[in-house]
Design an enzyme around this catalytic site. Structure first.
Site, PDB file in Angstrom:
ATOM      1  N   ASP A 130      37.114  31.099  45.473  1.00 29.77           N
ATOM      2  CA  ASP A 130      36.496  31.801  44.340  1.00 29.77           C
ATOM      3  C   ASP A 130      37.208  31.370  43.062  1.00 29.77           C
ATOM      4  OD1 ASP A 130      34.717  33.441  43.065  1.00 29.77           O
ATOM      5  OD2 ASP A 130      35.903  35.259  43.349  1.00 29.77           O
ATOM      6  N   TYR A 132      37.109  31.175  38.554  1.00 30.05           N
ATOM      7  CA  TYR A 132      37.216  32.105  37.425  1.00 30.05           C
ATOM      8  C   TYR A 132      36.653  31.339  36.228  1.00 30.05           C
ATOM      9  CZ  TYR A 132      39.987  35.937  35.165  1.00 30.05           C
ATOM     10  OH  TYR A 132      40.428  37.069  34.506  1.00 30.05           O
ATOM     11  N   HIS A 137      34.231  36.161  30.868  1.00 30.90           N
ATOM     12  CA  HIS A 137      34.779  37.115  31.834  1.00 30.90           C
ATOM     13  C   HIS A 137      36.303  37.136  31.745  1.00 30.90           C
ATOM     14  CE1 HIS A 137      35.497  39.337  35.525  1.00 30.90           C
ATOM     15  NE2 HIS A 137      36.205  38.335  36.011  1.00 30.90           N
ATOM     16  N   ARG A 146      45.813  42.763  28.746  1.00 31.16           N
ATOM     17  CA  ARG A 146      46.802  42.158  27.821  1.00 31.16           C
ATOM     18  C   ARG A 146      46.150  41.994  26.457  1.00 31.16           C
ATOM     19  NH1 ARG A 146      46.546  38.883  32.212  1.00 31.16           N
ATOM     20  NH2 ARG A 146      45.126  37.603  30.999  1.00 31.16           N
ATOM     21  N   GLU A 202      31.031  41.907  41.513  1.00 29.26           N
ATOM     22  CA  GLU A 202      31.148  40.763  40.615  1.00 29.26           C
ATOM     23  C   GLU A 202      29.932  39.873  40.829  1.00 29.26           C
ATOM     24  OE1 GLU A 202      35.005  38.835  41.060  1.00 29.26           O
ATOM     25  OE2 GLU A 202      35.927  40.346  39.746  1.00 29.26           O
ATOM     26  N   GLU A 204      28.170  36.628  40.849  1.00 30.95           N
ATOM     27  CA  GLU A 204      28.617  35.241  40.911  1.00 30.95           C
ATOM     28  C   GLU A 204      27.535  34.362  41.541  1.00 30.95           C
ATOM     29  OE1 GLU A 204      32.537  34.551  42.366  1.00 30.95           O
ATOM     30  OE2 GLU A 204      33.290  36.508  41.713  1.00 30.95           O
ATOM     31  N   ASP A 236      31.141  39.335  44.789  1.00 32.62           N
ATOM     32  CA  ASP A 236      32.560  39.430  45.162  1.00 32.62           C
ATOM     33  C   ASP A 236      33.022  40.869  44.903  1.00 32.62           C
ATOM     34  OD1 ASP A 236      35.233  38.899  45.681  1.00 32.62           O
ATOM     35  OD2 ASP A 236      35.605  38.034  43.701  1.00 32.62           O
ATOM     36  N   ARG A 240      39.263  47.648  42.033  1.00 31.97           N
ATOM     37  CA  ARG A 240      40.087  47.360  40.853  1.00 31.97           C
ATOM     38  C   ARG A 240      41.452  48.033  40.884  1.00 31.97           C
ATOM     39  NH1 ARG A 240      37.682  42.826  39.564  1.00 31.97           N
ATOM     40  NH2 ARG A 240      35.512  43.110  38.972  1.00 31.97           N
ATOM     41  N   GLN A 243      43.551  46.090  43.240  1.00 30.48           N
ATOM     42  CA  GLN A 243      43.825  44.802  42.587  1.00 30.48           C
ATOM     43  C   GLN A 243      44.940  44.936  41.545  1.00 30.48           C
ATOM     44  OE1 GLN A 243      40.270  43.091  40.864  1.00 30.48           O
ATOM     45  NE2 GLN A 243      41.284  41.212  40.220  1.00 30.48           N
ATOM     46  N   TYR A 247      48.126  42.491  42.406  1.00 32.79           N
ATOM     47  CA  TYR A 247      47.782  41.113  42.038  1.00 32.79           C
ATOM     48  C   TYR A 247      48.937  40.255  41.528  1.00 32.79           C
ATOM     49  CZ  TYR A 247      47.576  41.352  36.876  1.00 32.79           C
ATOM     50  OH  TYR A 247      47.882  41.434  35.556  1.00 32.79           O
ATOM     51  N   LYS A 256      39.951  42.152  47.429  1.00 36.74           N
ATOM     52  CA  LYS A 256      38.756  41.303  47.458  1.00 36.74           C
ATOM     53  C   LYS A 256      38.323  40.961  48.879  1.00 36.74           C
ATOM     54  CE  LYS A 256      38.814  39.903  42.958  1.00 36.74           C
ATOM     55  NZ  LYS A 256      37.660  39.871  42.068  1.00 36.74           N
ATOM     56  N   THR A 260      32.529  40.224  51.085  1.00 41.34           N
ATOM     57  CA  THR A 260      31.845  39.478  50.019  1.00 41.34           C
ATOM     58  C   THR A 260      30.422  39.233  50.505  1.00 41.34           C
ATOM     59  OG1 THR A 260      33.930  38.365  49.479  1.00 41.34           O
ATOM     60  CG2 THR A 260      31.916  37.376  48.601  1.00 41.34           C
ATOM     61  N   THR A 363      33.054  35.664  38.349  1.00 38.71           N
ATOM     62  CA  THR A 363      32.111  36.533  37.642  1.00 38.71           C
ATOM     63  C   THR A 363      31.496  35.815  36.454  1.00 38.71           C
ATOM     64  OG1 THR A 363      33.575  38.341  38.208  1.00 38.71           O
ATOM     65  CG2 THR A 363      31.871  38.801  36.570  1.00 38.71           C
ATOM     66  N   GLU A 377      34.252  45.237  33.129  1.00 38.42           N
ATOM     67  CA  GLU A 377      34.018  44.833  31.743  1.00 38.42           C
ATOM     68  C   GLU A 377      33.073  45.804  31.029  1.00 38.42           C
ATOM     69  OE1 GLU A 377      33.225  40.305  31.669  1.00 38.42           O
ATOM     70  OE2 GLU A 377      33.204  40.913  33.758  1.00 38.42           O
TER      71      GLU A 377
HETATM   72 MN    MN Z   1      35.357  36.885  41.896  1.00 37.80          MN
END
Ligand code: MN
Length: 434
Positions: A130, A132, A137, A146, A202, A204, A236, A240, A243, A247, A256, A260, A363, A377
């Site tokens: 997977d 990114y 996204h 951040r 997600e 995708e 996906d 959260r 995660q 992560y 994750k 899926t 995503t 998001e």
């Molecule tokens: Mn994903």
């Protein structure tokens, strides 16, 4: 071939995903039957085993005909691109209005309503990666975690990805069990174990690898497209809160890998040819990709102009008879990295890809409001819930919610080419004994 019509009337309607020019492959099963290969045409599936037995595939290579008898697409995928193209061409000739009447009669006998069969996982996927690849996204998510540095400095140079899990890939329609896991609330000193309270989807798109590469040999960008078999929708599912806690430093793991979803039909790159468009121009000030990830051809036609939609229906919406609500609508062309670049980067260290490996985009989100491909998001990490037609609020998914992904290409002068849909409904987490 782009102007042909089919004698299957439902394949000629403007809203079908499966006109004569699409012919996506999949695996289906009749009640109590064995899995068989088929292609979608309008509201029907054409049974390729039956076609082969009726002599309709004569003249195609032995490899291709043998592959059509298999209970997964892997052998077909491993045939050369000219092999798949010859099959697609033959099937279009059998299904077009001008087909030979004897052939048409035999072909008609091999058609089954899609609604009457179970659609199965089309490919035995050896490896799932997977990525990114949507910069929108990455920026949206980065901003939530951040605010001072949403996008990390490597993003514009390295296509970011992680190795996913294949055992928990499921076909559209499979229920999604809410996962348990370890989470830590920001106001708590210790983590706890239990059902996620931040279950997300997600949106995708995944590309299936056709021809692989030997270990140690890179696939150059110039040849990367030749290694793509076709694409499908991918959801996906992501927890959260799990995660967030797990992560760092190695990336997502149990948040994750619980499940899926993939859509059942694989749309070939041939069918998408008219919808290839230029990659978005890199904004002034962005670095050019390193030379192994850069080519004029990729820049000019590396992207796919495909509309992508997410719909949600809650249990109470369904019992009130309401239609699913459109949550967002984006476009696959917005990716920062093309599938060809993902293939080249993936093999740039000599890693071998196998026929049937799945490379998902990550995503897909756009720059505008209403184009984000996840609830994380859309609801700003749950702080701005969405109001459903039933009056219910959603920060993240509740038990009973069903998510439906759709994808289709539309262009003046061409029939619509669609991926079909990818559905999954949330069921409660398993009971935990303490
Ligand atoms: Mn994903």
């Amino acid at each position: 071939m782009w102007t042909w019509k089919s004698w299957v009337n439902s394949a000629n309607t403007p809203e079908t995903d499966f006109p004569l020019q699409n012919l996506p492959c999949g695996i289906f099963r009749e009640t109590d039957g064995n899995p068989r290969m088929g292609i979608a045409i309008g509201k029907f599936v054409l049974d390729l085993q039956r076609c082969n037995h009726a002599g309709l595939l004569e003249g195609l290579s032995e490899n291709v005909r043998a592959a059509c008898e298999q209970p997964s697409l892997n052998d077909l995928i491993a045939c050369s691109a000219s092999g798949w193209s010859s099959l697609r061409r033959r099937l279009a000739e059998l299904l077009r209005t001008e087909a030979d009447p004897t052939h048409r009669r035999k072909t008609e006998a091999a058609l089954l309503p899609i609604a009457s069969v179970a659609l199965l996982k089309p490919v035995q996927i050896g490896n799932y990666t997977d990525f990114y690849a949507s910069i929108h996204h990455a920026t949206n998510v980065g901003r939530l975690f951040r605010p001072d540095q949403p996008l990390l400095p490597n993003y514009k140079f390295v296509p970011i990805g992680y190795h996913g899990r294949t055992s928990s890939l499921v076909v559209s329609g499979t229920d999604i069990t809410r996962p348990n896991g370890q989470t830590k609330a920001s106001n708590s000193d210790l983590p706890r174990f239990g059902p996620t309270s931040a279950l997300d989807y997600e949106l995708e798109v995944g590309a299936y690898i056709g021809k692989g590469n030997p270990l140690g040999e890179q696939i150059s960008l110039e040849h990367a497209e030749e290694h793509l078999f076709g694409i499908s929708l991918v959801n996906d599912w992501s927890a959260r809160d799990i995660q967030t806690w797990e992560y760092q430093p190695l990336g997502p793991f149990l948040s994750k890998s619980f499940v899926t979803s993939i859509s059942p039909w694989v749309v070939s790159m041939d069918a998408l040819a008219p919808f290839r468009v230029a990659m978005p121009a890199r904004p002034v000030g962005d670095p050019a990709p390193l030379s192994y990830l850069s080519s004029v051809v990729n820049q000019n036609i590396g992207a796919i102009d495909m509309k992508l939609e997410v719909l949600l229906s809650s249990a109470s919406m369904r019992s009130a008879g309401s239609a699913p609500m459109l949550l967002s609508s984006g476009n696959l062309r917005d990716l920062y990295w093309s599938f060809a670049q993902l293939v080249t980067h993936h093999t740039s260290n000599g890693c071998n890809l196998l026929p049937g490996d799945l490379l998902a985009s990550g995503t897909v989100s756009g720059a505008e409001e209403g184009t984000q491909g996840s609830l994380l998001e859309m609801t700003r990490r749950g702080t701005q819930p969405i109001c459903l037609p039933s009056g219910e609020l959603r920060s993240f998914l509740e038990d009973g919610d069903e998510i439906i992904l759709r994808g289709y290409c539309k262009k003046e002068g061409f029939p619509r080419i669609g991926l079909g849909e990818c559905r999954g409904r949330i069921i409660p987490a398993p009971f935990l004994s303490s």
